[in-house]
Design an enzyme around this catalytic site. Structure first.
Site, PDB file in Angstrom:
ATOM      1  N   ASP A  90       5.657   0.747  -4.250  1.00  0.00           N
ATOM      2  CA  ASP A  90       5.264   0.261  -2.930  1.00  0.00           C
ATOM      3  C   ASP A  90       5.353   1.478  -2.021  1.00  0.00           C
ATOM      4  OD1 ASP A  90       5.193  -0.664  -0.359  1.00  0.00           O
ATOM      5  OD2 ASP A  90       6.580  -2.325  -0.688  1.00  0.00           O
ATOM      6  N   CYS A 135     -11.869  -0.933   4.512  1.00  0.00           N
ATOM      7  CA  CYS A 135     -13.257  -1.400   4.317  1.00  0.00           C
ATOM      8  C   CYS A 135     -13.366  -2.748   5.027  1.00  0.00           C
ATOM      9  CB  CYS A 135     -13.641  -1.479   2.847  1.00  0.00           C
ATOM     10  SG  CYS A 135     -12.560  -2.484   1.841  1.00  0.00           S
TER      11      CYS A 135
HETATM   12  C1  SAM Z   1      -8.524  -0.557  -0.770  1.00  0.00           C
HETATM   13  S1  SAM Z   1      -7.763  -0.499  -2.307  1.00  0.00           S
HETATM   14  C2  SAM Z   1      -7.711   1.216  -2.594  1.00  0.00           C
HETATM   15  C3  SAM Z   1      -8.981   1.804  -3.162  1.00  0.00           C
HETATM   16  C4  SAM Z   1      -8.794   3.252  -3.589  1.00  0.00           C
HETATM   17  N1  SAM Z   1      -8.305   4.081  -2.508  1.00  0.00           N
HETATM   18  C5  SAM Z   1     -10.065   3.863  -4.140  1.00  0.00           C
HETATM   19  O1  SAM Z   1     -10.797   4.518  -3.408  1.00  0.00           O
HETATM   20  O2  SAM Z   1     -10.347   3.696  -5.333  1.00  0.00           O
HETATM   21  C6  SAM Z   1      -6.097  -0.808  -1.838  1.00  0.00           C
HETATM   22  C7  SAM Z   1      -5.077  -0.562  -2.939  1.00  0.00           C
HETATM   23  O3  SAM Z   1      -3.777  -0.630  -2.318  1.00  0.00           O
HETATM   24  C8  SAM Z   1      -2.853  -1.080  -3.274  1.00  0.00           C
HETATM   25  N2  SAM Z   1      -1.675  -1.490  -2.487  1.00  0.00           N
HETATM   26  C9  SAM Z   1      -1.509  -2.582  -1.727  1.00  0.00           C
HETATM   27  N3  SAM Z   1      -0.311  -2.552  -1.109  1.00  0.00           N
HETATM   28  C10 SAM Z   1       0.289  -1.396  -1.486  1.00  0.00           C
HETATM   29  C11 SAM Z   1       1.541  -0.778  -1.212  1.00  0.00           C
HETATM   30  N4  SAM Z   1       2.422  -1.358  -0.395  1.00  0.00           N
HETATM   31  N5  SAM Z   1       1.826   0.401  -1.788  1.00  0.00           N
HETATM   32  C12 SAM Z   1       0.940   0.987  -2.633  1.00  0.00           C
HETATM   33  N6  SAM Z   1      -0.252   0.452  -2.949  1.00  0.00           N
HETATM   34  C13 SAM Z   1      -0.575  -0.717  -2.382  1.00  0.00           C
HETATM   35  C14 SAM Z   1      -3.605  -2.183  -3.994  1.00  0.00           C
HETATM   36  O4  SAM Z   1      -3.046  -2.415  -5.272  1.00  0.00           O
HETATM   37  C15 SAM Z   1      -5.019  -1.600  -4.064  1.00  0.00           C
HETATM   38  O5  SAM Z   1      -5.198  -0.942  -5.294  1.00  0.00           O
END
Ligand code: SAM
Length: 445
Positions: A299, A371
């Site tokens: 996280d 997005c």
């Molecule tokens: C918008 S997507 C990211 C897309 C990525 N940046 C790409 O371009 O391929 C958001 C990502 O944030 C992750 N996520 C959500 N909360 C999070 C947290 N607290 N810490 C780390 N990752 C997190 C989700 O698992 C998801 O894969």
């Protein structure tokens, strides 16, 4: 497989979406149960029915004298799929009617074949009813239409219309392997029509989508599939050799790879994601492109769990969001997202920004991106953050594109080009300095 069972399979997928699963979760099972030649058709039925769901649902509700029982819900899906075809496909209506009645029987509801037949005959004869509201006309949930109307009084209808189009296929050329012009030439030689993207310097938009295996050099990492708007995130980072970079919400790694392609001489790229299921996707993408990064399952907000106290020169914070800017690629979002999701998401977004800011080097730069097209997840977050963080300064982004929100730039989805995205570039002042006097200027575009 017969057309009847393909249709029944589509109804089962739609039922799973209505029960809360995303197409990404439930469509693969459906696709696995149909022959390869029918996969595109199953996909088109499910995507199209999701895209027009709210409009089809309004018509079906009007046509059914009383709603079907919950236990007959799969027949409701069958009818939605048939209405989608009657209103939005070239399929002959007699075939739609016959196959739907047969699928009703095949699914085990022979007692409802008369009802199905009657409703579809009336729909064919009478044509589509006049939409009673903007939500029905644009086929979106009421709350989304109201939120967009409130957030974007001059643009909400264009956003809704763009959400119902099919997104183009856009590529990102691997800058470490060759130039965009060279790849455009390569595409020309294999007769794949394409244009350079207007905003993203490594982007190429194909006139028609093609399977990735048909793209020259794909397996060797010459290009990746990535929307133009997503490509801009990494351009805004203003990367330079020797920097330590954090990609905080990284899976499936599209932007991690873009960072490494654009500046191979970085000191290190740390890519974090809290999803154990999605993290391997980052490694797969890195492997195809022969790139490497330090991957962590964590996280990102719990910096005490993963941060080694070595500050980052650049941070990309591509936060989890409503994905309301990419509805044309994921029309199931219209069925799955709830209005009550947005405020908790905004809390998570601000929390991530506050915690990760502390890992940024004085003089460093953080790009916050979503997005989403909801202001609550975008410039409102940046406005709140700037109010509480005197060491943060907003860097202006090229006024040539997008809309200025005063706290970042918004791209709205464009039917002919990119998805909807929001970006804010924040610079951290050198320690003890007035943030206005940091050496950072411009936007690196
Ligand atoms: C918008 S997507 C990211 C897309 C990525 N940046 C790409 O371009 O391929 C958001 C990502 O944030 C992750 N996520 C959500 N909360 C999070 C947290 N607290 N810490 C780390 N990752 C997190 C989700 O698992 C998801 O894969």
């Amino acid at each position: 497989m017969t057309a009847t069972s393909l249709r029944a399979e589509a109804a089962l997928v739609m039922q799973a979406v209505e029960d809360g699963q995303s197409l990404a979760q439930c469509l693969p099972d459906g696709l696995a149960s149909v022959p390869p030649s029918e996969k595109p058709q199953l996909q088109a039925l499910c995507y199209g029915t999701c895209r027009w769901y709210h409009r089809l649902e309004a018509e079906l509700t009007q046509r059914l004298k009383k709603p079907l029982r919950q236990s007959d819900r799969v027949i409701h899906q069958l009818l939605l799929i048939a209405l989608f075809q009657l209103r939005h496909s070239q399929q002959a209506s007699y075939a739609v009617l016959n196959e739907t009645v047969e699928a009703c029987r095949a699914l085990g509801w022979p007692h409802l074949t008369g009802l199905v037949n009657g409703i579809l005959r009336a729909a064919e004869r009478e044509g589509e009813p006049e939409p009673a509201s903007a939500a029905v006309r644009f086929s979106h949930p009421e709350w989304m239409v109201e939120k967009l109307r409130h957030n974007w009084p001059d643009h909400w209808q264009a956003i809704l219309a763009a959400n119902n189009t099919q997104a183009p296929m856009t590529l990102r050329v691997n800058a470490s392997q060759g130039s965009r012009d060279q790849y455009l030439q390569w595409l020309k030689e294999v007769e794949i029509a394409a244009e350079p993207t207007r905003l993203a310097p490594y982007g190429i938009q194909l006139t028609r989508p093609v399977p990735v295996e048909h793209l020259p050099g794909f397996a060797d990492g010459a290009v990746s599939v990535q929307d133009e708007a997503a490509q801009l995130c990494t351009i805004l980072l203003d990367l330079a050799p020797g920097q330590r970079v954090l990609d905080a919400c990284a899976a499936p790694g599209g932007k991690t790879c873009a960072i490494l392609e654009q500046c191979p001489e970085l000191a290190e790229v740390v890519a974090i994601d809290q999803s154990a299921a999605r993290l391997p996707r980052i490694q797969e993408n890195l492997d195809r492109l022969c790139l490497s990064a330090t991957l962590q399952e964590a996280d990102a907000a719990r910096t005490e769990d993963w941060w080694d106290q070595e500050p980052f020169d650049r941070i990309l914070l591509d936060v989890p969001c409503s994905a309301s800017g990419v509805i044309r690629r994921h029309p199931d979002i219209k069925l799955l997202r709830r209005e009550s999701d947005i405020t908790p998401l905004a809390g998570i977004q601000l929390g991530l920004l506050e915690k990760l800011w502390l890992t940024l080097k004085p003089g460093g730069r953080l790009v916050y991106a979503t997005c989403s097209v909801f202001t609550q997840e975008n410039h409102r977050i940046i406005q709140r953050f700037l109010r509480q963080q005197p060491e943060a300064r907003l860097i202006e982004i090229d006024p040539d594109w997008g809309l200025d929100t005063r706290f970042g730039r918004q791209l709205l989805p464009d039917a002919q080009a990119h998805d909807g995205f929001f970006y804010a570039v924040l610079a951290r002042s050198e320690s003890g300095n007035d943030p206005q006097r940091t050496s950072e200027q411009g936007n690196g575009l």
